[in-house]
Design a protein around this motif. Structure first.
Motif, PDB file in Angstrom:
ATOM      1  N   GLY A  35      41.074 -11.116  63.009  1.00 14.14           N
ATOM      2  CA  GLY A  35      40.260 -11.803  62.015  1.00 14.14           C
ATOM      3  C   GLY A  35      38.776 -11.545  62.154  1.00 14.14           C
ATOM      4  O   GLY A  35      38.026 -11.629  61.180  1.00 14.14           O
ATOM      5  N   THR A  44      45.667 -16.586  65.908  1.00 11.41           N
ATOM      6  CA  THR A  44      45.264 -15.498  65.008  1.00 11.41           C
ATOM      7  C   THR A  44      44.168 -15.933  64.038  1.00 11.41           C
ATOM      8  O   THR A  44      43.299 -15.136  63.699  1.00 11.41           O
ATOM      9  CB  THR A  44      46.473 -14.945  64.243  1.00 11.41           C
ATOM     10  N   TYR A  45      44.182 -17.185  63.593  1.00  8.28           N
ATOM     11  CA  TYR A  45      43.095 -17.687  62.748  1.00  8.28           C
ATOM     12  C   TYR A  45      41.768 -17.712  63.513  1.00  8.28           C
ATOM     13  O   TYR A  45      40.743 -17.251  63.024  1.00  8.28           O
ATOM     14  CB  TYR A  45      43.385 -19.110  62.286  1.00  8.28           C
ATOM     15  N   MET A  46      41.792 -18.279  64.706  1.00  9.15           N
ATOM     16  CA  MET A  46      40.555 -18.488  65.449  1.00  9.15           C
ATOM     17  C   MET A  46      40.038 -17.189  66.063  1.00  9.15           C
ATOM     18  O   MET A  46      38.833 -17.029  66.254  1.00  9.15           O
ATOM     19  CB  MET A  46      40.756 -19.534  66.545  1.00  9.15           C
ATOM     20  N   LEU A  59      49.580 -19.169  64.599  1.00  5.59           N
ATOM     21  CA  LEU A  59      48.560 -19.215  63.561  1.00  5.59           C
ATOM     22  C   LEU A  59      47.195 -19.618  64.123  1.00  5.59           C
ATOM     23  O   LEU A  59      46.169 -19.050  63.738  1.00  5.59           O
ATOM     24  CB  LEU A  59      48.983 -20.181  62.454  1.00  5.59           C
ATOM     25  N   GLU A  60      47.179 -20.560  65.041  1.00  5.73           N
ATOM     26  CA  GLU A  60      45.897 -20.965  65.633  1.00  5.73           C
ATOM     27  C   GLU A  60      45.227 -19.788  66.332  1.00  5.73           C
ATOM     28  O   GLU A  60      44.040 -19.517  66.127  1.00  5.73           O
ATOM     29  CB  GLU A  60      46.103 -22.112  66.619  1.00  5.73           C
ATOM     30  N   SER A  96      53.683 -10.493  63.631  1.00  5.29           N
ATOM     31  CA  SER A  96      54.076 -11.635  62.794  1.00  5.29           C
ATOM     32  C   SER A  96      55.560 -11.941  62.947  1.00  5.29           C
ATOM     33  O   SER A  96      56.016 -13.021  62.564  1.00  5.29           O
ATOM     34  CB  SER A  96      53.737 -11.368  61.323  1.00  5.29           C
TER      35      SER A  96
END
Length: 292
Positions: free
Chosen positions: A154, A181-183, A178-179, A165
């Motif tokens: 990201g 990869t989002y952060m 998700l945390e 994934s």
């Protein structure tokens, strides 16, 4: 084989130590490294001299991610193409798609996934981007106290690759995946252990010994055929929509192992002695690979 970006050695117990070997570049990932990793895992899969594989990095890093210093498209992709999902489904092995569109990390991960041998990851330092995602199809991961791990895609505007994934949510759960990869943060081995990504965190000087200890136990005390079947059964059956699919595979696997190494295993148990398994991963039961 002689590789430019890797080193490999196999000990007397059948444990291959595969080392990412670009220490001056922190073992940064290149298309050449991808091709060599695919070759190494494909060869090891059918090499009966190899019973288990330990992967680590030379120097102070495991793999610092894609080498972003190369010219052109840093991921080795052909920007003149406009690929479609139909291309990916029907032309996956077409040279133009294979070399110019397919994610290089994904090709590596699929070669690890398809390997018949158990794979242990010894994360000795920075494991960022593909350096992190290439460890996901490794069956057991250990981290050094100096490990730094990050799913940082990201930060540079791209997405998680290398089939992560599919793997990461299965390993750590969808919310944690998700945390991270989002952060896109870089975290230490203890956070990785808390999240379920690594088995343990050990002092740097103990990391390789601990990984090799696990690999040697599997290599010397287990049936090569039984381990190869177990590895593929776990990965592939876990993704099936109904347990009946697992039952179908289990039944055939039980049948053929019971008339193979299973006979020696039972007799060794009754004799109260170590088993001497003779099965070879190069000679799998006739139903293997059942998914093709």
């Amino acid at each position: 084989m002689t590789y430019q970006t890797l080193s490999t050695q196999v000990d007397a117990d059948g444990v291959m130590l595969l080392t990412l070997n670009r220490p001056e570049q922190l073992n940064a990932f290149t298309v050449e490294m991808a091709n060599e990793l695919v070759d190494a895992f494909t060869r090891a899969s059918d090499d009966d001299a190899v019973r288990a594989i330990v992967v680590t990095g030379a120097g102070k890093a495991f793999c610092a991610g894609m080498d972003l210093s190369v010219g052109g498209n840093v991921f080795g992709l052909d920007e003149s193409q406009q690929p479609t999902m139909q291309d990916m489904q029907e032309r996956l092995d077409d040279p133009a798609i294979h070399a110019g569109v397919r994610d290089t990390g994904g090709r590596v991960v699929l070669s690890i996934f398809n390997c018949k041998k158990p794979v242990i990851g010894a994360i000795n330092g920075a494991a960022v981007g593909i350096g992190a995602t290439m460890t996901l199809p490794m069956d057991i991961r250990l981290a050094s106290e100096k490990a730094r791990i990050g799913f940082v895609f990201g930060r540079i505007g791209i997405v998680p690759e290398a089939c992560s994934s599919w793997f990461l949510p299965r390993i750590v759960g969808i919310s944690q995946a998700l945390e991270w990869t989002y952060m896109a943060d870089i975290f230490d081995g203890h956070e990785a252990q808390r999240g379920g990504l690594v088995k343990c965190v050990v002092p740097p000087e103990q990391l390789l010994d601990e990984a090799l200890k696990i690999a040697r136990r599997i290599a010397t005390e287990r049936s090569a055929v039984g381990i190869a079947l177990t590895r593929q059964m776990m990965y592939r059956n876990a993704a099936q929509p109904h347990p009946l699919a697992a039952h179908q595979v289990d039944s055939l696997a039980m049948f053929y192992t019971s008339i193979g190494d299973g006979k020696e295993g039972v007799q060794a148990f009754l004799d109260k002695r170590p088993a001497q398994f003779k099965g070879k991963a190069s000679e799998m039961p006739p139903f293997y690979p059942w998914w093709e």
